[in-house]
Write a protein that holds these residues in place. Sequence first.
Motif, PDB file in Angstrom:
ATOM      1  N   ASP A 143     -19.364 -35.895  22.083  1.00 24.22           N
ATOM      2  CA  ASP A 143     -20.267 -34.798  22.426  1.00 24.22           C
ATOM      3  C   ASP A 143     -19.933 -33.514  21.679  1.00 24.22           C
ATOM      4  O   ASP A 143     -19.938 -32.427  22.252  1.00 24.22           O
ATOM      5  N   ASP A 144     -19.618 -33.634  20.392  1.00 24.36           N
ATOM      6  CA  ASP A 144     -19.413 -32.430  19.595  1.00 24.36           C
ATOM      7  C   ASP A 144     -20.748 -31.692  19.470  1.00 24.36           C
ATOM      8  O   ASP A 144     -21.799 -32.222  19.805  1.00 24.36           O
ATOM      9  N   GLU A 145     -20.713 -30.458  18.993  1.00 28.37           N
ATOM     10  CA  GLU A 145     -21.907 -29.612  19.025  1.00 28.37           C
ATOM     11  C   GLU A 145     -23.075 -30.185  18.223  1.00 28.37           C
ATOM     12  O   GLU A 145     -24.242 -29.889  18.528  1.00 28.37           O
ATOM     13  N   ASP A 146     -22.791 -30.996  17.235  1.00 28.36           N
ATOM     14  CA  ASP A 146     -23.861 -31.578  16.415  1.00 28.36           C
ATOM     15  C   ASP A 146     -24.179 -33.025  16.784  1.00 28.36           C
ATOM     16  O   ASP A 146     -25.104 -33.619  16.218  1.00 28.36           O
TER      17      ASP A 146
END
Length: 322
Positions: A143-146
């Motif tokens: 669930d990284d920002e991208d």
Amino acid sequence: MMNFSMSLWPQTSRMLDIPPGVIKMDMLCPRSWQKEKVVIVMGPTGTGKSRLSIDLATQFPAEIINSDKMQVYKGLDIVTNKVGEEEKSGLPHHLLGIANPNVDFTAANYCQMASSAVESISSRGLLPIIAGGSNSYIEALMDDEDFRLRLRYDCCFLWIDVSMPVLHKFVSRRVEQMVSMGMINEVRNLFDPRADYSTGIRRSIGVPEFDRYFRAEDFLDEENRARLLHEAICDVKRNTCKLACRQWEKINRLRKIKGWNIHRVDATEVFRSSGKEAEHAWEMLVARPSTAIVGQFLGGVSAADKVPALATMGYIRQCLVA
């Protein structure tokens, strides 16, 4: 293993009835192959994540990526419960014992290296299996920002769950086994009275708990030395059980609050048993159901049938690159 996909191509091309030298993208790249596949094995400490990842990797052409934030460091193999060479069954393990033990290996470091490992494994037509108890690493990766990994890969999450009272008893026995294997001397060799227990591998449960004992052992009689050692071992057991509870709560949060589609596999009966009964229970309640879930995830076929399919994916990629 690196040559595996190429060696299986002739057999696969015959199975798909494709004329030699002819690549038809509508035949070789159906919709289900447009996204790569990744399997993630989760669970509290002591539940058998390493074992299941190896079981799966012997059924499907795969390599394993560690996601335990203490096992990523070099050293303290007993304390951190690193999988042994014999247990690996010759399967490649990535991000295991690779980091400087005196420097923090951050979630950002993990995401960068784990993403590279996933890409490398997948590019060779193999299945990346991520296994470990550090859910913060897994969450950061997924669930990284991208949402880079999620956009490129389909993910299958397996959760080995064990009733907490049963797991706590097992964890306590495992700590005693670690002590008999030489854990105390392993930690003693790392002991430094000026050490910072908030950095690197010294954060591992099983290290700071012995600080008071190592400082005092040379000045105590046998009775008080034994008492202090017993207290330290009990602290290790207690803190490991607390860790297991936190890990369980984190997985449950990912499933209920964040909506992750996590397949729960109940291994409680395995840990209630022993000897051959435990082995049989593991096979019937954990290994087989997990293999079936992964097989369905990979396309609804058996492990044996999935080998040429994965091999073909590797062949396609090599052709496209060429």
